[in-house]
Design a protein around this motif. Structure first.
Motif, PDB file in Angstrom:
ATOM      1  N   LEU A 264       0.828  -1.203   0.000  1.00 43.70           N
ATOM      2  CA  LEU A 264       0.000   0.000   0.000  1.00 43.70           C
ATOM      3  C   LEU A 264       0.865   1.257   0.000  1.00 43.70           C
ATOM      4  N   PRO A 265       0.337   2.376  -0.525  1.00 42.70           N
ATOM      5  CA  PRO A 265       1.088   3.637  -0.521  1.00 42.70           C
ATOM      6  C   PRO A 265       1.356   4.124   0.900  1.00 42.70           C
ATOM      7  N   VAL A 266       2.411   4.908   1.041  1.00 42.95           N
ATOM      8  CA  VAL A 266       2.816   5.418   2.347  1.00 42.95           C
ATOM      9  C   VAL A 266       1.705   6.237   2.998  1.00 42.95           C
ATOM     10  N   LYS A 267       1.034   7.081   2.211  1.00 41.88           N
ATOM     11  CA  LYS A 267      -0.004   7.943   2.777  1.00 41.88           C
ATOM     12  C   LYS A 267      -1.111   7.132   3.438  1.00 41.88           C
ATOM     13  N   ILE A 268      -1.513   6.036   2.811  1.00 42.99           N
ATOM     14  CA  ILE A 268      -2.558   5.182   3.385  1.00 42.99           C
ATOM     15  C   ILE A 268      -2.036   4.476   4.638  1.00 42.99           C
ATOM     16  N   LEU A 269      -0.783   4.021   4.615  1.00 41.13           N
ATOM     17  CA  LEU A 269      -0.212   3.346   5.777  1.00 41.13           C
ATOM     18  C   LEU A 269      -0.168   4.266   6.990  1.00 41.13           C
ATOM     19  N   MET A 270       0.107   5.541   6.771  1.00 41.84           N
ATOM     20  CA  MET A 270       0.117   6.489   7.883  1.00 41.84           C
ATOM     21  C   MET A 270      -1.258   6.579   8.538  1.00 41.84           C
ATOM     22  N   GLN A 271      -2.308   6.476   7.737  1.00 47.31           N
ATOM     23  CA  GLN A 271      -3.668   6.495   8.276  1.00 47.31           C
ATOM     24  C   GLN A 271      -4.018   5.186   8.981  1.00 47.31           C
ATOM     25  N   LEU A 272      -3.523   4.072   8.441  1.00 46.29           N
ATOM     26  CA  LEU A 272      -3.855   2.762   8.994  1.00 46.29           C
ATOM     27  C   LEU A 272      -3.167   2.488  10.329  1.00 46.29           C
ATOM     28  N   GLN A 273      -2.192   3.293  10.685  1.00 46.75           N
ATOM     29  CA  GLN A 273      -1.574   3.136  12.002  1.00 46.75           C
ATOM     30  C   GLN A 273      -2.572   3.351  13.134  1.00 46.75           C
TER      31      GLN A 273
ATOM     32  N   VAL B 280      -5.613   2.179  13.187  1.00 48.65           N
ATOM     33  CA  VAL B 280      -6.600   1.099  13.252  1.00 48.65           C
ATOM     34  C   VAL B 280      -6.494   0.327  14.556  1.00 48.65           C
ATOM     35  N   CYS B 281      -5.289  -0.091  14.922  1.00 49.92           N
ATOM     36  CA  CYS B 281      -5.076  -0.854  16.150  1.00 49.92           C
ATOM     37  C   CYS B 281      -3.606  -0.799  16.537  1.00 49.92           C
ATOM     38  N   LYS B 282      -3.300  -1.201  17.758  1.00 46.13           N
ATOM     39  CA  LYS B 282      -1.929  -1.145  18.260  1.00 46.13           C
ATOM     40  C   LYS B 282      -0.996  -2.068  17.471  1.00 46.13           C
ATOM     41  N   SER B 283      -1.510  -3.241  17.088  1.00 43.78           N
ATOM     42  CA  SER B 283      -0.649  -4.182  16.369  1.00 43.78           C
ATOM     43  C   SER B 283      -0.253  -3.643  15.002  1.00 43.78           C
ATOM     44  N   TRP B 284      -1.184  -2.953  14.312  1.00 48.92           N
ATOM     45  CA  TRP B 284      -0.866  -2.374  13.011  1.00 48.92           C
ATOM     46  C   TRP B 284       0.114  -1.209  13.171  1.00 48.92           C
ATOM     47  N   LYS B 285      -0.093  -0.416  14.201  1.00 46.42           N
ATOM     48  CA  LYS B 285       0.821   0.698  14.441  1.00 46.42           C
ATOM     49  C   LYS B 285       2.228   0.190  14.705  1.00 46.42           C
ATOM     50  N   SER B 286       2.334  -0.873  15.507  1.00 45.95           N
ATOM     51  CA  SER B 286       3.637  -1.455  15.802  1.00 45.95           C
ATOM     52  C   SER B 286       4.278  -2.032  14.547  1.00 45.95           C
ATOM     53  N   LEU B 287       3.470  -2.690  13.709  1.00 50.21           N
ATOM     54  CA  LEU B 287       3.990  -3.281  12.477  1.00 50.21           C
ATOM     55  C   LEU B 287       4.502  -2.213  11.526  1.00 50.21           C
ATOM     56  N   ILE B 288       3.680  -1.200  11.257  1.00 54.36           N
ATOM     57  CA  ILE B 288       4.016  -0.185  10.259  1.00 54.36           C
ATOM     58  C   ILE B 288       5.231   0.642  10.675  1.00 54.36           C
ATOM     59  N   SER B 289       5.441   0.791  11.985  1.00 55.36           N
ATOM     60  CA  SER B 289       6.590   1.563  12.471  1.00 55.36           C
ATOM     61  C   SER B 289       7.845   0.716  12.649  1.00 55.36           C
ATOM     62  N   ASP B 290       7.752  -0.590  12.361  1.00 52.87           N
ATOM     63  CA  ASP B 290       8.891  -1.496  12.498  1.00 52.87           C
ATOM     64  C   ASP B 290       9.865  -1.298  11.331  1.00 52.87           C
ATOM     65  N   PRO B 291      11.170  -1.083  11.587  1.00 52.97           N
ATOM     66  CA  PRO B 291      12.144  -0.904  10.505  1.00 52.97           C
ATOM     67  C   PRO B 291      12.190  -2.087   9.531  1.00 52.97           C
ATOM     68  N   LYS B 292      11.940  -3.299  10.020  1.00 52.75           N
ATOM     69  CA  LYS B 292      11.942  -4.458   9.130  1.00 52.75           C
ATOM     70  C   LYS B 292      10.788  -4.381   8.130  1.00 52.75           C
ATOM     71  N   PHE B 293       9.641  -3.896   8.611  1.00 50.55           N
ATOM     72  CA  PHE B 293       8.505  -3.731   7.699  1.00 50.55           C
ATOM     73  C   PHE B 293       8.801  -2.631   6.686  1.00 50.55           C
TER      74      PHE B 293
END
Length: 319
Positions: free
Chosen positions: A18-27, A29-42
């Protein structure tokens, strides 16, 4: 009945596309998604799937980005551009693109240098011949307040006044060396181990090469060897291995480019169409399969430009 849920690894694959702009919004949604999207490996995984765009500097201060995915340049789709704001904007300052790495675009301004690796020459030696040249290599690590001098490049080696190309943890420069005879060399500086080496070049087959340019294509080091009427594009499929050099194609010149041609391949599509920057003046699309040219439809309002391909990225520069 509860709604079915997707396995977490499937969710990761979907989000990574997904595009970066959408990912910033999806953070949100829930704590697990926020943790995933902010992970350097992701962030690194996302970079492998990220869309690519083309950024141009037109004139001295105007930055323009091709808003569509770069793939649209090779189709009949309409290509639109947007003006881009950037942090330092001074009418008395000239701007240039240093390069793009891991989705981060680096800009430089004549009064505000931003490079973190610098190759410099003592003033008294620069005035003499290349045979008297000695260069110094200095490194500035982000978060520190000083420059460190590391191993010098070999004497009699003059790094061209262009930005190095980052690949495989090393910066690669085109250089000119004068010993018993003059020749072009590619110098590589490993940033982790802080040592340099010379990268072997391909066998040009006896062609009278007027000039060389280096770049990165398909995540490989590439060389543009320019002759009178054509330019060859070479790809080093295994970094550092001379035997892995492969000639991708030959670009015929459509006009006289003089004694020092400046030809750069910016991007190669899956169907072997190539976006070229010619003499910092025009962009052309060359179909290497049938030898045809076309105008990508990008209007250049100035006679001078710089161009760079970049990825959307979640990677932070960590200043």
């Amino acid at each position: 009945m509860p709604l079915p849920t997707l396995p977490f690894d499937v969710v990761v694959e979907i989000l990574s596309r997904l595009p970066v702009k959408i990912l910033m919004q999806l953070q949100c949604v829930c704590k697990s998604w926020k943790s995933l999207i902010s992970d350097p490996k992701f962030a690194k995984k996302h970079l492998r799937h990220a869309s690519q765009s083309l950024v141009l500097t037109v004139g001295e201060l105007d930055f323009v980005v091709i808003a569509n995915p770069l793939s649209s340049v090779f189709t009949e789709a309409t290509t639109t551009t947007i003006q881009v704001d950037y942090p330092v904007k001074d009418k008395d300052d000239s701007a240039a693109i240093v390069g793009s790495c891991h989705g981060i675009l680096c800009l430089s301004f004549c009064s505000q240098p931003m490079k973190v690796v610098v190759v410099c020459y003592p003033h008294t030696l620069v005035q003499g011949p290349v045979s008297n040249c000695r260069n110094l290599v200095k490194v500035h690590t982000l978060g520190t307040t000083s420059w460190r001098t590391i191993q010098d490049f070999p004497p009699n080696t003059l790094i061209l006044n262009e930005s190095g190309k980052f690949l495989r943890g090393a910066i690669n420069w085109l250089a000119y060396r004068q010993r018993h005879s003059s020749c072009w060399v590619i110098m590589s500086l490993d940033l982790e181990k802080e040592f340099h080496r010379e990268i072997p070049q391909p066998d040009y087959g006896g062609i009278n090469v007027l000039s060389l340019n280096i770049g990165v294509l398909r995540d490989c080091l590439c060389i543009f060897s320019n002759a009178d009427t054509f330019s060859d594009v070479w790809l080093m499929k295994e970094y550092g291995n001379k035997d892995s050099w492969t000639k991708l194609f030959r670009l015929p010149h459509t006009r006289n480019l003089g004694s020092w041609p400046l030809v750069y391949a910016l991007y190669v599509s899956n169907d072997d169409q190539v976006l070229f920057d010619i003499e910092r003046e025009e962009l052309v699309v060359y179909n290497s399969r049938d030898g045809t040219f076309k105008d990508p439809g990008i209007q250049i309002i100035d006679k001078w430009m710089e161009s760079e391909v970049y990825h959307e990225s979640l990677i932070s520069p960590c200043f």
